[in-house]
Design an enzyme around this catalytic site. Structure first.
Site, PDB file in Angstrom:
ATOM      1  N   ALA A  97       4.981   2.983   1.461  1.00 18.31           N
ATOM      2  CA  ALA A  97       6.379   2.768   1.821  1.00 18.31           C
ATOM      3  C   ALA A  97       6.515   1.938   3.101  1.00 18.31           C
ATOM      4  CB  ALA A  97       7.067   4.114   1.988  1.00 18.31           C
ATOM      5  N   HIS A 126       0.806  -1.232   0.000  1.00 20.35           N
ATOM      6  CA  HIS A 126       0.000   0.000   0.000  1.00 20.35           C
ATOM      7  C   HIS A 126       0.832   1.271   0.000  1.00 20.35           C
ATOM      8  CE1 HIS A 126       0.921   0.718   4.197  1.00 20.35           C
ATOM      9  NE2 HIS A 126       0.020   1.657   4.328  1.00 20.35           N
TER      10      HIS A 126
END
Length: 505
Positions: free
Chosen positions: A430, A428
């Site tokens: 980092a 989704h």
């Protein structure tokens, strides 16, 4: 006697360059094995976290991500694997970046609010425009200010979209259909939202008065934390066919990404459910490895109440992002003295990062109905899947991956391999590498702001002192995360976007 780091590692087996298996026995009562996806850079972070925990024996804070993935594998009714995506990091109960699916036909199968998270339907949407970077650069500061003026941001921000108690009830049940009815969305926007922007099982009666009170003033607000509105430029196109289907046909094209969720309303729905589920667990004698994994049988009154309330909070989040899209279109129209229509401000897609949904999946040779929990992970359905829009039937579902402040974002597409390996789920974003507290201790907010200015990124921020919590140094490298998913084949890269202006809470 606690196990040594070396003993713990004997339960972790490398499957490929980008995947590890967590064998049964790593934590007690595992019903299925765990699996996590990482490359060599991310591997060090994952194993260092486990090594540190073995040394300190888990004093304070959350368990290491790999332990959390395994504890989820011990929940009743889980099938397949408990999956950790490359951006995985420890969270409340489930790790953030964890996917787990539960077989609806098993009476013992559970739903766990910790598997969705407190910011229900925190998600991202991407708008395209017909503007070029050269059109925006001369007015970039004015445009950033216009966005900041139009969209209320920050912790206690209050919305500018008029909403009474009856409107809120309707929005909780109708999702984007409410925005359409009230004139805050275009008809085509709905087509390009996951679930078409509306979960039908929502029941506003299952959202407490306290949650509604928190949600009423916050509609159309960005909030704080890692939420943002970002003006971006197409930097790289990896898949021209998919990009063209999304209306992206050249580098330098300007887009807008909006990242927000269900604000205080979603947080309260989760809090209320956790209290109810603690009691249900005692009554139904449900055992879990970590009390943060409070859960209830899917078919129990508590399980059903949560799913209906969660769906309401998810609908609220879609209305919230729709309202901010309306405000973004207004902000652009004002600066460019045009209309959103003439600027081609179409919605490419809107995805959720924190949600539990009933889906059909093929497992062990037969079709099954599963409750798929995605926390800090994104649905990534393949081409020809019936639940994705007609426009994307040939490309697979667009998957929007937000970077951190000042770093690139990506658009991926779903794959068949992802469908079989991760129940159609990918990363989704980092994923945090430093806790918020550590970020505040280690980084200076003025350095962070100067660094962004040097990169040519305009920034408007409501709480400058919170900026270091969201600095790129606080996060894993989003390119590592995306490349791992790409090489594992669970999603494929389509477009890379770089920021030129950021609006934050």
């Amino acid at each position: 006697m606690p196990r040594s780091y070396k003993e713990e590692c004997s339960f972790l087996e490398r499957l490929s360059d980008s995947a590890f298996l967590i064998k049964k026995g790593f934590v007690p009562n595992m019903k299925v094995e765990g699996k996590f996806y990482i490359n060599e850079h991310l591997e060090k972070l994952m194993f260092d976290e486990l090594r540190h925990w073995c040394g300190a024996q888990g004093i304070g804070g959350f368990l290491p991500g790999v332990k959390q993935i395994a504890n989820v594998a011990a929940l009743p009714g889980i099938v397949g694997y408990s999956v950790g995506l490359p951006d995985v990091h420890s969270g409340y109960g489930f790790a953030i970046g964890n996917m787990a699916a539960f077989d609806m036909s098993l009476p013992e199968a559970v739903v766990s609010p910790g598997g969705v998270g407190f910011d229900i339907n925190c998600g991202v949407r991407l708008l395209r425009t017909n503007l070029e970077e050269k059109d925006v650069q001369p007015v970039k500061e004015r445009l950033a200010q216009s966005l900041f003026d139009h969209i209320p941001v920050g912790v206690g921000s209050k919305g500018v979209i008029p909403m009474g108690a009856k409107d809120l009830e309707d929005a909780l049940e109708m999702g984007v259909d409410w925005s359409l009815r009230e004139g805050y969305a275009w008809a085509e926007d709905k087509e390009h939202c996951e679930e078409y922007g509306r979960m039908l099982q929502a029941d506003s009666a299952k959202v407490s008065a306290k949650a509604k009170k928190r949600g009423l003033p916050q509609l159309g607000t960005l909030g704080a934390g890692n939420h943002y509105a970002e003006i971006q430029v197409v930097d790289e196109i990896y898949n021209e066919f998919a990009a063209k289907k999304m209306g992206i046909d050249h580098k330098g094209q300007v887009c807008v990404m909006i990242h927000s969720g269900s604000r205080g309303l979603g947080h309260q729905v989760a809090t209320d459910a956790l209290v109810a589920m603690e009691k249900a667990m005692k009554r139904d004698k449900i055992e879990v490895n970590d009390r943060q994994l409070a859960c209830a049988h899917i078919k129990s009154p508590e399980g059903q109440d949560y799913l209906k309330g969660m769906a309401g909070a998810a609908n609220y989040a879609w209305v919230n992002r729709s309202s901010m899209t309306f405000l973004t279109r207004q902000a652009f129209a004002k600066v460019f003295n045009s209309t959103p229509d003439d600027l081609d401000m179409h919605l490419i897609y809107d995805v959720s990062h924190n949600i539990a949904k009933v889906e059909e999946h093929f497992l062990d040779g037969r079709q099954r109905q599963l409750l798929v929990h995605r926390k800090g992970s994104t649905r990534a359905f393949p081409p020809h899947h019936p639940l994705i829009p007609v426009d994307y039937q040939l490309t697979g579902q667009p998957v929007l991956i937000g970077g951190t402040m000042g770093t690139c974002s990506y658009v991926l597409t779903g794959t068949e391999k992802g469908m079989t390996e991760t129940f159609g789920t990918t990363c989704h974003g980092a994923g945090r590498a430093l806790s918020r507290a550590k970020s505040r201790r280690n980084l200076d907010y003025q350095d962070v702001l100067e660094n962004l200015a040097q990169k040519g990124i305009s920034i408007r921020v409501a709480s400058p002192k919170l900026v270091m919590e969201e600095a790129p140094e606080s996060y894993k490298n989003v390119t590592d995360v995306v490349d791992t998913c790409h090489s594992a084949g669970i999603s494929k890269k389509a477009i890379k976007l770089r920021p030129i202006a950021v609006i934050k809470g």
